[in-house]
Design an enzyme around this catalytic site. Sequence first.
Site, PDB file in Angstrom:
ATOM      1  N   ASN A   9       0.861  -1.186   0.000  1.00 38.71           N
ATOM      2  CA  ASN A   9       0.000   0.000   0.000  1.00 38.71           C
ATOM      3  C   ASN A   9       0.899   1.237   0.000  1.00 38.71           C
ATOM      4  O   ASN A   9       1.501   1.568   1.013  1.00 38.71           O
ATOM      5  CB  ASN A   9      -0.895  -0.028   1.252  1.00 38.71           C
ATOM      6  CG  ASN A   9      -1.724   1.223   1.404  1.00 38.71           C
ATOM      7  OD1 ASN A   9      -1.824   2.031   0.475  1.00 38.71           O
ATOM      8  ND2 ASN A   9      -2.311   1.398   2.580  1.00 38.71           N
ATOM      9  N   LYS A  11       0.054   4.269  -0.266  1.00 37.08           N
ATOM     10  CA  LYS A  11      -0.617   5.431   0.352  1.00 37.08           C
ATOM     11  C   LYS A  11      -0.433   6.683  -0.533  1.00 37.08           C
ATOM     12  O   LYS A  11      -0.336   6.551  -1.751  1.00 37.08           O
ATOM     13  CB  LYS A  11      -0.100   5.644   1.771  1.00 37.08           C
ATOM     14  CG  LYS A  11      -0.118   4.359   2.589  1.00 37.08           C
ATOM     15  CD  LYS A  11       0.113   4.571   4.050  1.00 37.08           C
ATOM     16  CE  LYS A  11       0.161   3.237   4.761  1.00 37.08           C
ATOM     17  NZ  LYS A  11       0.230   3.352   6.202  1.00 37.08           N
ATOM     18  N   HIS A  94      -9.183   0.763   5.232  1.00 35.07           N
ATOM     19  CA  HIS A  94      -7.888   0.992   5.892  1.00 35.07           C
ATOM     20  C   HIS A  94      -8.104   1.915   7.097  1.00 35.07           C
ATOM     21  O   HIS A  94      -8.925   2.838   7.041  1.00 35.07           O
ATOM     22  CB  HIS A  94      -6.904   1.618   4.900  1.00 35.07           C
ATOM     23  CG  HIS A  94      -5.510   1.622   5.433  1.00 35.07           C
ATOM     24  ND1 HIS A  94      -5.078   2.572   6.326  1.00 35.07           N
ATOM     25  CD2 HIS A  94      -4.467   0.776   5.233  1.00 35.07           C
ATOM     26  CE1 HIS A  94      -3.804   2.311   6.644  1.00 35.07           C
ATOM     27  NE2 HIS A  94      -3.418   1.224   5.993  1.00 35.07           N
ATOM     28  N   GLU A  96      -6.515   4.348   8.208  1.00 34.00           N
ATOM     29  CA  GLU A  96      -6.349   5.791   7.948  1.00 34.00           C
ATOM     30  C   GLU A  96      -7.625   6.374   7.349  1.00 34.00           C
ATOM     31  O   GLU A  96      -7.987   7.514   7.619  1.00 34.00           O
ATOM     32  CB  GLU A  96      -5.131   6.014   7.033  1.00 34.00           C
ATOM     33  CG  GLU A  96      -3.831   5.770   7.791  1.00 34.00           C
ATOM     34  CD  GLU A  96      -2.670   5.296   6.948  1.00 34.00           C
ATOM     35  OE1 GLU A  96      -2.731   5.387   5.712  1.00 34.00           O
ATOM     36  OE2 GLU A  96      -1.696   4.802   7.551  1.00 34.00           O
ATOM     37  N   GLU A 166      -5.141  -5.445  10.763  1.00 34.55           N
ATOM     38  CA  GLU A 166      -4.108  -4.428  10.957  1.00 34.55           C
ATOM     39  C   GLU A 166      -4.340  -3.720  12.286  1.00 34.55           C
ATOM     40  O   GLU A 166      -5.129  -2.752  12.343  1.00 34.55           O
ATOM     41  CB  GLU A 166      -4.152  -3.408   9.819  1.00 34.55           C
ATOM     42  CG  GLU A 166      -3.921  -4.017   8.453  1.00 34.55           C
ATOM     43  CD  GLU A 166      -3.382  -2.975   7.494  1.00 34.55           C
ATOM     44  OE1 GLU A 166      -2.239  -3.126   7.045  1.00 34.55           O
ATOM     45  OE2 GLU A 166      -4.098  -1.997   7.218  1.00 34.55           O
ATOM     46  N   GLY A 172       2.649   1.814  10.826  1.00 33.95           N
ATOM     47  CA  GLY A 172       3.562   2.936  10.647  1.00 33.95           C
ATOM     48  C   GLY A 172       4.282   3.344  11.929  1.00 33.95           C
ATOM     49  O   GLY A 172       4.900   4.405  11.978  1.00 33.95           O
ATOM     50  N   SER A 212       3.749  -2.634  10.320  1.00 34.96           N
ATOM     51  CA  SER A 212       5.209  -2.618  10.463  1.00 34.96           C
ATOM     52  C   SER A 212       5.866  -3.952  10.112  1.00 34.96           C
ATOM     53  O   SER A 212       6.821  -4.372  10.774  1.00 34.96           O
ATOM     54  CB  SER A 212       5.599  -2.176  11.880  1.00 34.96           C
ATOM     55  OG  SER A 212       5.125  -0.865  12.129  1.00 34.96           O
TER      56      SER A 212
HETATM   57  C1  PEP Z   1      -0.546  -0.176   6.301  1.00 34.85           C
HETATM   58  O1  PEP Z   1      -0.663   1.035   6.157  1.00 34.85           O
HETATM   59  O2  PEP Z   1      -1.446  -0.934   5.896  1.00 34.85           O
HETATM   60  C2  PEP Z   1       0.625  -0.674   6.977  1.00 34.85           C
HETATM   61  C3  PEP Z   1       0.629  -1.908   7.389  1.00 34.85           C
HETATM   62  O3  PEP Z   1       1.663   0.229   7.131  1.00 34.85           O
HETATM   63  P1  PEP Z   1       3.113  -0.100   7.739  1.00 34.85           P
HETATM   64  O4  PEP Z   1       3.593  -1.370   7.079  1.00 34.85           O
HETATM   65  O5  PEP Z   1       3.944   1.084   7.373  1.00 34.85           O
HETATM   66  O6  PEP Z   1       2.919  -0.279   9.207  1.00 34.85           O
END
Ligand code: PEP
Length: 249
Positions: A9, A11, A94, A96, A166, A172, A212
């Site tokens: 992703n 973003k 997601h 966000e 998630e 992040g 992460s």
């Molecule tokens: C995400 O935004 O779906 C995500 C898992 O981000 P990150 O890997 O940066 O934690």
Amino acid sequence: MRKHIVAGNWKMNNDLPQTELLLTELLKQNQTSDAEVMIAPTFTNLWQAFESLRQESIEVIAQNMHFAENGAYTGEISASMLKSIGIKTVILGHSERRAYYNETDESLAKKVDAALANDMRTIFCFGEELQDRKSENHEAVVESQIKNALFHLEADAFKNIVLAYEPVWAIGTGETASPEQAQDMHAFIRKTLADKYGNDVADSVSILYGGSVKPGNAKEIFGKPDVDGGLIGGASLNAEDFYAIVNAF
Ligand code: PEP
């Protein structure tokens, strides 16, 4: 046999020249893999990415879409628009989007319906906040997110649904759920599906972990029996890191 999937992703990162550069880097790394590989560039670069990867084993997917087919929704993109440029998979829900754009389980249920009505596959994201985990409420939160957004569907619809657990506190932040925490939650999610739709459906749905994931921890996380892949944010912006994660399978 469930599919292994690693989806990047991007973003709101990478303008057109940066997208072209990252695509070139990805193609240098791309090789046969056990996992389906996907990338989700921003809307303005979807077509470019789709064209560049047309003959490749990397699927280009969208980060979001609206639930309506068309109409007065300034700034939005519909499933049929995505389909018309060859996009067959969309990420929905997601954290966000839930946090910054007020997406709710109810509005997401409509988006899932729109994707399915257009024969698109959905990667449906959900996960608890830190306070939910601290208060040991994480399973209840996840269960209600799944039930509210997906349990109006017929069993057959799940052939086009991929789940992405998630935990919000791990996105992040550099903080990852331990492989055991991921496995426990994925097993819980699968049981929730099995209770409603039976074991055949539950066993066929891929459940990705996101939060992460990096080259250094992917192998251990993907080694867990109910973890079928990853949704990768930060590490998907670097071709070497992304393929180190893909190759963790
Ligand atoms: C995400 O935004 O779906 C995500 C898992 O981000 P990150 O890997 O940066 O934690």
